[in-house]
Design a protein around this motif. Structure first.
Motif, PDB file in Angstrom:
ATOM      1  N   GLU A   4      -2.465  -3.169   7.018  1.00  0.00           N
ATOM      2  CA  GLU A   4      -3.066  -3.660   8.258  1.00  0.00           C
ATOM      3  C   GLU A   4      -2.115  -4.677   8.873  1.00  0.00           C
ATOM      4  O   GLU A   4      -1.554  -5.529   8.160  1.00  0.00           O
ATOM      5  CB  GLU A   4      -4.426  -4.305   7.969  1.00  0.00           C
ATOM      6  N   ALA A   7      -3.310   0.265   1.105  1.00  0.00           N
ATOM      7  CA  ALA A   7      -3.765   0.165   2.493  1.00  0.00           C
ATOM      8  C   ALA A   7      -2.893  -0.843   3.229  1.00  0.00           C
ATOM      9  O   ALA A   7      -2.347  -1.775   2.627  1.00  0.00           O
ATOM     10  CB  ALA A   7      -5.230  -0.250   2.554  1.00  0.00           C
ATOM     11  N   ARG A  38      -5.030  -0.918  -4.133  1.00  0.00           N
ATOM     12  CA  ARG A  38      -6.458  -0.604  -4.271  1.00  0.00           C
ATOM     13  C   ARG A  38      -6.719   0.281  -5.481  1.00  0.00           C
ATOM     14  O   ARG A  38      -7.234   1.390  -5.356  1.00  0.00           O
ATOM     15  CB  ARG A  38      -6.980   0.048  -2.987  1.00  0.00           C
ATOM     16  N   ASP A  56      -4.871   6.464  -0.997  1.00  0.00           N
ATOM     17  CA  ASP A  56      -6.060   5.843  -1.566  1.00  0.00           C
ATOM     18  C   ASP A  56      -5.708   4.591  -2.369  1.00  0.00           C
ATOM     19  O   ASP A  56      -6.551   3.726  -2.580  1.00  0.00           O
ATOM     20  CB  ASP A  56      -6.790   6.833  -2.482  1.00  0.00           C
TER      21      ASP A  56
END
Length: 252
Positions: A8, A6, A20, A3
């Motif tokens: 990408e 992240a 985050r 959580d």
């Protein structure tokens, strides 16, 4: 991932690793371990040749949360996760907005390069809190800016805005806040256009035994932090920060 972190990967071989925990992105063991997990996974992913480390919210990373809310980890565990970050192989460009303070500065210095917004502020504020620097800053800060500037920043704990950070070598470039991630991504993309095996080889040569130095440093840093956190000055420094006032240290 978690959580707190992240990941990408884009078609241009650049990965984005995003913190985050806005607005301050205070440390948690989950977050630091999550960064290590992310970078370790990118080391093994042929789609990735460089990464951008960035953060949601107002600040890149404001370090430890001295309000005591949601700490739930030991410094030793946190620093073990930090050493894992230094042992990864993917080149990292950090996009720094707002505060990179204390251990947050240490995290920014773990990256290969830093692109900062003019509003960013870098601070090795440990002495202002009454304790010793951590997160390998003992090694990474003088390696980057030289021993004299490092001593200035560590002794005073003063805030360094983005433009001065670029002049000192703490930041490798400046970009407007709205363009910050794009600028960091552009630098990472330039790296990703080079031969990946050659980049990793060059990076390993330039960094040398940095990870081993950091591992030894955090062991010493942890001992000194543990000792100084038992002092009245640390109690005063932490309280003064929370109360937004100038601390009154007594050397006790």
């Amino acid at each position: 991932m978690t959580d707190s972190v992240a990941i990408e990967i884009g078609d241009d071989h650049v990965a984005t690793v995003e913190l985050r925990r806005p607005p301050n992105n205070f440390f948690s063991l989950e977050m630091v371990a999550g960064i290590a997990d992310a970078l370790e996974s990118l080391d093994d992913d042929p789609r990735c040749r460089a990464a951008v480390l960035c953060a949601q919210g107002k600040h890149f990373c404001a370090g430890a949360d001295f309000s005591g809310e949601g700490v739930g980890y030991t410094t030793a565990d946190l620093y073990a996760a930090a050493v894992r970050i230094f042992r990864t192989h993917t080149p990292v460009v950090a996009a720094v907005q707002g505060a990179a303070v204390g251990g947050g500065l240490g995290l920014a210095l773990a990256a290969d390069f830093r692109i900062a917004a003019p509003e960013a502020r870098f601070s090795a504020n440990f002495a202002r809190l009454g304790f010793h620097q951590g997160f390998g800053v003992s090694v990474t800060l003088p390696r980057l800016v030289g021993p004299q500037v490092a001593a200035d920043l560590l002794y005073t704990g003063r805030r360094v805005p983005g433009e001065e950070a670029a002049n000192l070598g703490l930041a490798d470039g400046l970009a407007d806040l709205d363009d910050l991630r794009h600028a960091a991504h552009g630098m990472a993309r330039e790296i990703a256009m080079s031969a990946p095996l050659a980049v990793r080889s060059i990076r390993a040569t330039l960094r040398g035994d940095l990870a081993d130095q950091v591992e030894a440093a955090v062991a010493h840093e942890h001992r000194e932090q543990d000792r100084l956190q038992r002092t009245a000055d640390f109690v005063e420094g932490s309280r003064a920060m929370l109360e937004r006032r100038t601390p009154e240290f007594r050397g006790e």
